[in-house]
Design a protein around this motif. Structure first.
Motif, short mmCIF file in Angstrom:
data_model
loop_
_atom_site.label_atom_id
_atom_site.label_comp_id
_atom_site.label_asym_id
_atom_site.label_seq_id
_atom_site.Cartn_x
_atom_site.Cartn_y
_atom_site.Cartn_z
N ALA A 222 -9.13 -18.84 -13.05
CA ALA A 222 -8.53 -18.45 -14.32
C ALA A 222 -7.07 -18.87 -14.36
CB ALA A 222 -8.64 -16.94 -14.52
N VAL A 223 -6.55 -19.15 -15.55
CA VAL A 223 -5.16 -19.58 -15.63
C VAL A 223 -4.19 -18.43 -15.38
CG1 VAL A 223 -5.62 -21.56 -17.11
CG2 VAL A 223 -5.12 -19.34 -18.15
N HIS A 224 -4.64 -17.19 -15.61
CA HIS A 224 -3.79 -16.04 -15.31
C HIS A 224 -4.67 -14.84 -14.95
CE1 HIS A 224 -4.72 -14.03 -19.15
NE2 HIS A 224 -4.65 -15.23 -19.68
N GLY A 225 -4.09 -13.88 -14.25
CA GLY A 225 -4.82 -12.69 -13.85
C GLY A 225 -5.01 -11.74 -15.02
N GLY A 226 -5.84 -10.72 -14.80
CA GLY A 226 -6.14 -9.74 -15.84
C GLY A 226 -7.63 -9.66 -16.07
N SER A 227 -8.07 -8.57 -16.71
CA SER A 227 -9.49 -8.35 -17.02
C SER A 227 -10.35 -8.49 -15.77
CB SER A 227 -9.97 -9.35 -18.10
OG SER A 227 -9.21 -9.21 -19.27
N GLY A 228 -9.91 -7.84 -14.69
CA GLY A 228 -10.68 -7.85 -13.45
C GLY A 228 -10.37 -9.02 -12.54
N ILE A 229 -9.50 -9.93 -12.99
CA ILE A 229 -9.11 -11.07 -12.16
C ILE A 229 -7.74 -10.77 -11.56
CG2 ILE A 229 -8.58 -13.53 -12.15
CD1 ILE A 229 -10.40 -13.72 -14.67
N SER A 230 -7.69 -10.62 -10.23
CA SER A 230 -6.45 -10.18 -9.59
C SER A 230 -5.42 -11.29 -9.48
CB SER A 230 -6.76 -9.62 -8.20
OG SER A 230 -7.44 -10.59 -7.41
N LEU A 231 -5.89 -12.53 -9.38
CA LEU A 231 -4.95 -13.63 -9.15
C LEU A 231 -5.38 -14.85 -9.95
CD1 LEU A 231 -2.46 -14.37 -7.31
CD2 LEU A 231 -4.12 -15.47 -5.80
N GLY A 232 -4.52 -15.30 -10.85
CA GLY A 232 -4.78 -16.50 -11.62
C GLY A 232 -3.90 -17.64 -11.13
N LEU A 233 -4.06 -18.80 -11.76
CA LEU A 233 -3.31 -19.98 -11.34
C LEU A 233 -1.81 -19.76 -11.44
CD1 LEU A 233 -3.97 -23.67 -11.89
CD2 LEU A 233 -1.83 -22.76 -12.76
N ILE A 234 -1.35 -19.17 -12.54
CA ILE A 234 0.10 -19.05 -12.73
C ILE A 234 0.70 -18.06 -11.72
CG2 ILE A 234 -0.04 -17.25 -14.53
CD1 ILE A 234 2.44 -20.23 -14.33
N GLU A 235 -0.03 -16.98 -11.39
CA GLU A 235 0.47 -16.04 -10.39
C GLU A 235 0.50 -16.70 -9.01
OE1 GLU A 235 -1.12 -13.73 -13.78
OE2 GLU A 235 -2.06 -15.21 -12.47
N ALA A 236 -0.54 -17.48 -8.71
CA ALA A 236 -0.59 -18.17 -7.42
C ALA A 236 0.53 -19.20 -7.31
CB ALA A 236 -1.96 -18.83 -7.23
N LEU A 237 0.79 -19.88 -8.41
CA LEU A 237 1.85 -20.90 -8.42
C LEU A 237 3.22 -20.26 -8.22
CD1 LEU A 237 1.95 -23.98 -8.74
CD2 LEU A 237 2.34 -23.63 -11.19
N ARG A 238 3.42 -19.10 -8.87
CA ARG A 238 4.70 -18.40 -8.70
C ARG A 238 4.88 -17.92 -7.26
NH1 ARG A 238 3.68 -15.01 -14.19
NH2 ARG A 238 4.59 -16.50 -15.68
N ALA A 239 3.78 -17.46 -6.65
CA ALA A 239 3.85 -17.01 -5.26
C ALA A 239 4.13 -18.19 -4.33
CB ALA A 239 2.54 -16.33 -4.86
N THR A 240 3.56 -19.34 -4.65
CA THR A 240 3.76 -20.53 -3.84
C THR A 240 5.19 -21.03 -3.95
OG1 THR A 240 1.45 -21.17 -4.14
CG2 THR A 240 2.95 -22.90 -3.46
N ARG A 241 5.75 -20.88 -5.17
CA ARG A 241 7.11 -21.38 -5.43
C ARG A 241 8.03 -20.21 -5.75
NH1 ARG A 241 7.08 -27.01 -8.28
NH2 ARG A 241 5.57 -28.09 -7.00
N SER A 242 8.17 -19.34 -4.80
CA SER A 242 8.96 -18.13 -5.01
C SER A 242 10.44 -18.42 -5.27
CB SER A 242 8.83 -17.20 -3.80
OG SER A 242 9.20 -17.88 -2.61
N ASP A 243 10.87 -19.67 -4.97
CA ASP A 243 12.27 -20.04 -5.23
C ASP A 243 12.52 -20.37 -6.69
OD1 ASP A 243 10.53 -22.26 -4.80
OD2 ASP A 243 12.27 -23.58 -4.67
N LYS A 244 11.45 -20.55 -7.47
CA LYS A 244 11.60 -20.90 -8.88
C LYS A 244 11.67 -19.63 -9.72
CE LYS A 244 11.33 -25.30 -8.01
NZ LYS A 244 12.54 -26.13 -8.07
N SER A 245 12.69 -19.52 -10.56
CA SER A 245 12.86 -18.30 -11.36
C SER A 245 12.00 -18.31 -12.61
CB SER A 245 14.33 -18.15 -11.76
OG SER A 245 14.75 -19.27 -12.54
N TYR A 246 11.47 -19.47 -12.99
CA TYR A 246 10.73 -19.55 -14.26
C TYR A 246 9.57 -20.51 -14.14
CZ TYR A 246 9.95 -19.57 -19.31
OH TYR A 246 9.39 -19.42 -20.55
#
Length: 315
Positions: A113-137
């Motif tokens: 899924a592109v984003h979490g929610g509706s029973g999906i704990s981790l989506g692409l955008i959350e995973a990408l933010r976790a991978t690139r924790s140095d990026k503010s946006y």
């Protein structure tokens, strides 16, 4: 994952260039994830939220340097954040097709899924933010269905997000998909102009159908290859409605192979026996001008599982 309620202290946030131009209510929806929208509007209305020490309306557009006061609000938080595995992070990074200072284009895998929610704990955008924790946006410019693979654009600055979404609304972004239609696509049915209406079931599932009361929706289909009981199509979007290609294909009697929501159970069972384990819909290419004026054309290679299935059909 258990959810607990936490109460945060008063926050004083200075608006950065990335958030400039955003409506106050939309800014608070992000800043206070887990807080009901009704609660957010209530604290704005009561004057508990202040901008530059003054009362403000929800539709106020924030400017760079504005100081936003957010009162203590109970928010739902996870006990422990979900961190994607290192192998998943590596796979995500390897899927990036293009990147510059303003945006990136990623080849999203099917099933994510592109984003979490509706029973999906981790989506692409959350995973990408976790991978690139140095990026503010990092924000999605658009969305594609969970079972669809291919080109997905992510903005790295709010100014880029606004620019690209304006381009999308003006229909200046070209999006082309590979879709395998069941049966023989009828000759002459190239441009499907059929309004789509979305509704939500009691279960929360979204269903889209052709309806005169719906929003204008146009897809241009062209035949790439015909098989005995399937047709490989290129589908170009003139509009970007939810499930648009899937419902327009169903509308002409050729629902997509592997589409469990709008397709034929019998056809999908046959396709599964032949090795198709997903819906055959792939965001093949996207073309647009970046905010700096550069013309960008990105193509996502067709996934191996889809290529193998086409080879089986060809034989």
């Amino acid at each position: 994952m258990n959810i607990t309620a936490n109460e945060v202290a008063v926050q004083l946030i200075v608006i950065s260039p990335n958030n400039a131009g955003q409506r106050l209510d939309n800014f608070l929806f992000t800043a206070l994830k887990g807080v009901p929208k009704s609660r957010i509007y209530r604290i704005i209305r009561k004057g508990e939220v202040r901008v530059n020490k003054g009362r403000i309306k929800p539709e106020y557009k924030l400017a760079e340097g504005d100081q936003v006061r957010i009162p203590p609000v109970r928010v739902a938080q996870r006990d422990t954040p979900i961190i994607p595995s290192q192998s998943f992070q590596d796979s995500l990074e390897a899927s990036i097709l293009y990147e510059d200072d303003l945006l990136l284009v990623i080849n999203k895998p099917s099933g994510l899924a592109v984003h979490g929610g509706s029973g999906i704990s981790l989506g692409l955008i959350e995973a990408l933010r976790a991978t690139r924790s140095d990026k503010s946006y990092l924000e999605l410019v658009h969305r594609i269905d969970r079972d669809t693979s291919g080109c997905l654009v992510v903005a790295k600055k709010r100014s880029a997000l606004r620019f690209l979404q304006d381009e999308m609304r003006a229909r200046r972004i070209l999006k082309v998909y590979y879709a395998l239609a069941s049966g023989r696509w009828p000759r002459g049915r190239r441009r499907i102009d059929a309004p789509l209406l979305a509704s939500e079931q009691k279960s929360g599932e979204k269903i889209v159908r052709v309806d005169s009361e719906g929003k204008s929706s146009v897809t241009v289909f062209s035949v790439v290859q015909r098989f005995d009981n399937a047709t490989l199509m290129e589908a170009t979007l003139e509009t970007g409605r939810t499930h648009q290609i899937r419902v327009h294909a169903q509308y002409v009697g050729c629902s997509l192979a592997g589409d469990v929501k709008y397709g034929s159970d019998d056809y999908n069972d046959d396709a599964r026996r032949l090795g198709l384990g997903r819906m055959f819909l792939h965001a093949l290419k996207i073309q647009f001008f970046s905010p700096c004026g550069k013309k960008i054309l990105i193509e996502a290679p067709i996934p191996p599982e889809l290529s193998r299935y086409l080879q089986k059909l060809d034989h």
